[in-house]
Motif scaffolding. Structure first.
Motif, PDB file in Angstrom:
ATOM      1  N   PHE A  63       0.741  -1.235  -0.097  1.00  0.00           N
ATOM      2  CA  PHE A  63      -0.114  -0.310   0.382  1.00  0.00           C
ATOM      3  C   PHE A  63       0.924   1.368   0.291  1.00  0.00           C
ATOM      4  O   PHE A  63       0.366   2.046  -0.536  1.00  0.00           O
ATOM      5  CB  PHE A  63      -1.185  -0.248   1.269  1.00  0.00           C
ATOM      6  N   THR A 109       0.514   4.263  -2.829  1.00  0.00           N
ATOM      7  CA  THR A 109       0.501   5.005  -2.911  1.00  0.00           C
ATOM      8  C   THR A 109       1.527   6.003  -3.178  1.00  0.00           C
ATOM      9  O   THR A 109       1.026   8.015  -3.225  1.00  0.00           O
ATOM     10  CB  THR A 109       0.392   5.595  -0.460  1.00  0.00           C
ATOM     11  N   GLN A 112      -6.816   1.864  -5.285  1.00  0.00           N
ATOM     12  CA  GLN A 112      -8.528   2.695  -4.594  1.00  0.00           C
ATOM     13  C   GLN A 112      -9.126   0.787  -3.910  1.00  0.00           C
ATOM     14  O   GLN A 112      -9.688   0.769  -2.631  1.00  0.00           O
ATOM     15  CB  GLN A 112      -9.596   1.884  -5.505  1.00  0.00           C
ATOM     16  N   SER A 133      -7.423   0.558  -0.145  1.00  0.00           N
ATOM     17  CA  SER A 133      -7.727   1.774   0.450  1.00  0.00           C
ATOM     18  C   SER A 133      -9.184   1.325   1.415  1.00  0.00           C
ATOM     19  O   SER A 133      -9.713   1.366   2.407  1.00  0.00           O
ATOM     20  CB  SER A 133      -8.093   2.536  -0.403  1.00  0.00           C
ATOM     21  N   ARG A 175      -8.413  -0.399   4.255  1.00  0.00           N
ATOM     22  CA  ARG A 175      -7.711   0.489   4.953  1.00  0.00           C
ATOM     23  C   ARG A 175      -8.802   1.019   6.367  1.00  0.00           C
ATOM     24  O   ARG A 175      -9.873   1.885   4.534  1.00  0.00           O
ATOM     25  CB  ARG A 175      -6.790   0.737   4.529  1.00  0.00           C
ATOM     26  N   THR A 193      -5.048   5.464   5.233  1.00  0.00           N
ATOM     27  CA  THR A 193      -5.136   5.974   3.767  1.00  0.00           C
ATOM     28  C   THR A 193      -4.509   7.348   3.321  1.00  0.00           C
ATOM     29  O   THR A 193      -4.353   8.124   1.988  1.00  0.00           O
ATOM     30  CB  THR A 193      -6.590   6.048   3.269  1.00  0.00           C
ATOM     31  N   HIS A 242      -7.482  11.446  -2.668  1.00  0.00           N
ATOM     32  CA  HIS A 242      -7.214   9.957  -3.850  1.00  0.00           C
ATOM     33  C   HIS A 242      -7.368  10.460  -5.717  1.00  0.00           C
ATOM     34  O   HIS A 242      -7.200  10.558  -6.060  1.00  0.00           O
ATOM     35  CB  HIS A 242      -7.391   9.084  -3.066  1.00  0.00           C
TER      36      HIS A 242
END
Length: 526
Positions: A165, A169, A187, A190, A193, A198, A236
């Motif tokens: 992750f 990111t 996506q 996330s 999580r 995130t 995001h």
């Protein structure tokens, strides 16, 4: 690496013959390729059971080939593979380290090196450390997706979900060819999580504070999570939009690049223009790391194009505290890619070193050029002018005299040097009489030299503080001598006459029109 004399003793006759051919024509890639292929195929292919002589010959060939052509990433991999078969993991890793030092911006070489590390090392932190080195070096390459895929694959095998992750990111903000697939996976992960995990910590803290200010502390963590997730997704989504925009701007260049790798053959003019326009674009965007990286990519594909090395050095000089980087650019270009016959890189490097207070280094650069090409006029005049700035006019004159009288200096170069020497005496020493005496002393040998004759004529036309009639008489005398000898091509003779005719119009006083028309009739009559 052993010296060449010792190296030859390890070569079987066939290899020795190929080595001699490569040595006689060191820029001929085909001869080197034949040498390398033959060295690899000794004894049916090398391994740990091969003879020491064959292994030493193989290593010597590869070391010399890659010293000459360090940007051939595929040969670094082949060398590492062979060393793995011959001597094992450590020897192969040393070759890979040499490779990424020689061509650090090769995505392919980093992919192979990291893949090798994954297969031969059982310590995840060591592997991850290598991947991070690669990421910091080639991670922003538009075509870096094979590297990032390999990095993610390693973390998947290690079941390091947080690391995966974290990589994603980073990737959603880098304009990569395959940016969309990384964003899609980001996506999906996330959603699994907590929102807190995130977002950057400061962004999450801000969102949380705003939520609590609007809703108090009554709502549960679940309610806050549900309320903040859309805001996180918006963050995001905005990153994706910006990255997509950056990708689209670069795709107009990237899609047309035909040869992003090094080769000795020339590049098409359209490709040269494409790279130059791409550099223009990145420079206009103003992100130093991306500009530097594109220059490095460009100078893999176009390593033999001196103007791009000079452009890179100029751009780097415009940045603060980057003089060592500028020096490194000049050194790489001069030592590997710009031949002595094209001296501009070295001449500019010498001026750079002089400016940086390293005059002896500048002098050494000129001397190194002249050691291989003793009569290169640009290097001699550069050397003379350096001596003038350091030690005065007489020191510069001594440089000119030494080379004019040297048996290694061609007549054409002597003509250039005498013209420069006379200009030194005339303009810097303010001694037209010495300059005229120098021209007169040597003119018998150079009536057929345009450079010499034009310099002599321009000298007479450029003298200041002399009565117009006296100066005009000297110019006419010089021009008549040049024409009388008749050793210059007619078109050159006309050019020199045109210079005097311009002088008559611009500087002459009495009887100018008559003399101009007479000369025009003589020179230009059919």
């Amino acid at each position: 690496m052993e010296n060449d004399q010792e190296f030859v003793t390890y070569l079987v006759p066939e290899l020795r013959k190929l080595w001699e051919e490569s040595s006689r024509d060191p820029d001929n890639y085909e001869k080197w390729e034949a040498l390398v292929n033959t060295a690899e195929s000794q004894e049916g292919g090398l391994n740990r059971n091969s003879s020491p002589q064959a292994i030493t010959a193989f290593r010597g060939v590869y070391d010399r080939f890659l010293a000459k052509f360090p940007l051939f990433f595929g040969y670094w991999k082949k060398y590492a593979d062979s060393e793995f078969s011959i001597a094992g993991t450590e020897a192969a890793e040393l070759v890979y380290e040499r490779g990424v030092a020689s061509i650090p911006y090769s995505v392919d070489l980093w992919v192979h090196y990291c893949g090798f590390k994954c297969e031969t090392t059982h310590e995840p932190e060591l592997i991850r450390e290598l991947f991070e080195r690669g990421a910091n070096t080639v991670g922003i390459d538009f075509m870096a997706h094979p590297f990032w895929d390999k990095y993610i694959e390693f973390e998947e095998r290690s079941e390091s979900h947080d690391q995966i992750f974290a990589i994603l990111t980073r990737l959603i903000e880098i304009p990569l060819h395959q940016y969309a697939k990384y964003y899609d996976r980001f996506q999906r992960l996330s959603q699994q999580r907590a929102v807190k995990n995130t977002l950057p910590s400061d962004t999450y803290a801000q969102f949380k504070a705003e939520y609590e200010m609007a809703n108090g502390t009554g709502p549960s963590d679940t309610q806050m999570e549900a309320a903040l997730r859309p805001r996180a997704e918006a963050v995001h989504s905005e990153k994706f939009r910006k990255t997509q925009n950056e990708v689209n701007k670069r795709w107009s260049f990237e899609q047309h690049i035909k040869r992003p790798y090094f080769h000795v053959t020339e590049v098409e003019d359209e490709q040269l223009d494409l790279w130059r326009r791409y550099l223009d674009f990145e420079e206009s965007e103003g992100h130093p790391d991306r500009i530097t990286f594109l220059y490095e990519r460009c100078l893999v594909a176009l390593a033999y194009y001196d103007d791009l090395w000079l452009r890179y050095a100029r751009w780097m000089q415009g940045r603060s505290n980057k003089m060592e980087e500028v020096r490194h650019i000049y050194m790489r270009a001069a030592c590997f890619y710009a031949p002595i016959a094209r001296p501009q890189v070295r001449l500019q490097w010498a001026l750079f070193e002089e400016r940086e207070g390293r005059s002896q280094i500048a002098a050494d650069i000129y001397a190194a050029i002249l050691l291989q090409v003793p009569d290169m006029a640009d290097a001699i005049t550069g050397q003379a002018n350096l001596q003038r700035r350091l030690h005065g006019i007489d020191a510069a004159a001594q440089v000119y005299q030494a080379h004019v009288t040297s048996p290694t200096t061609s007549l054409s170069t002597q003509a250039v040097l005498i013209a420069a020497w006379a200009k030194l005496l005339w303009l810097n020493k303010n001694s037209p009489s010495e300059a005229r005496s120098l021209f007169s002393q040597h003119q018998a040998r150079f009536w057929d030299s345009k450079v010499f004759c034009q310099a002599r004529l321009e000298f007479e036309m450029g003298i200041q503080g002399v009565a117009e009639e006296e100066q005009r008489a000297e110019i006419k005398k010089t021009l008549e001598e040049i024409r009388k000898k008749g050793l210059l091509p007619p078109e050159v003779s006309r050019e020199l006459c045109a210079l005097y005719m311009d002088w008559l119009v611009e500087r002459g006083t009495k009887d100018v029109a008559g003399e101009w028309l007479t000369l025009d009739r003589e020179v230009n009559a059919a």
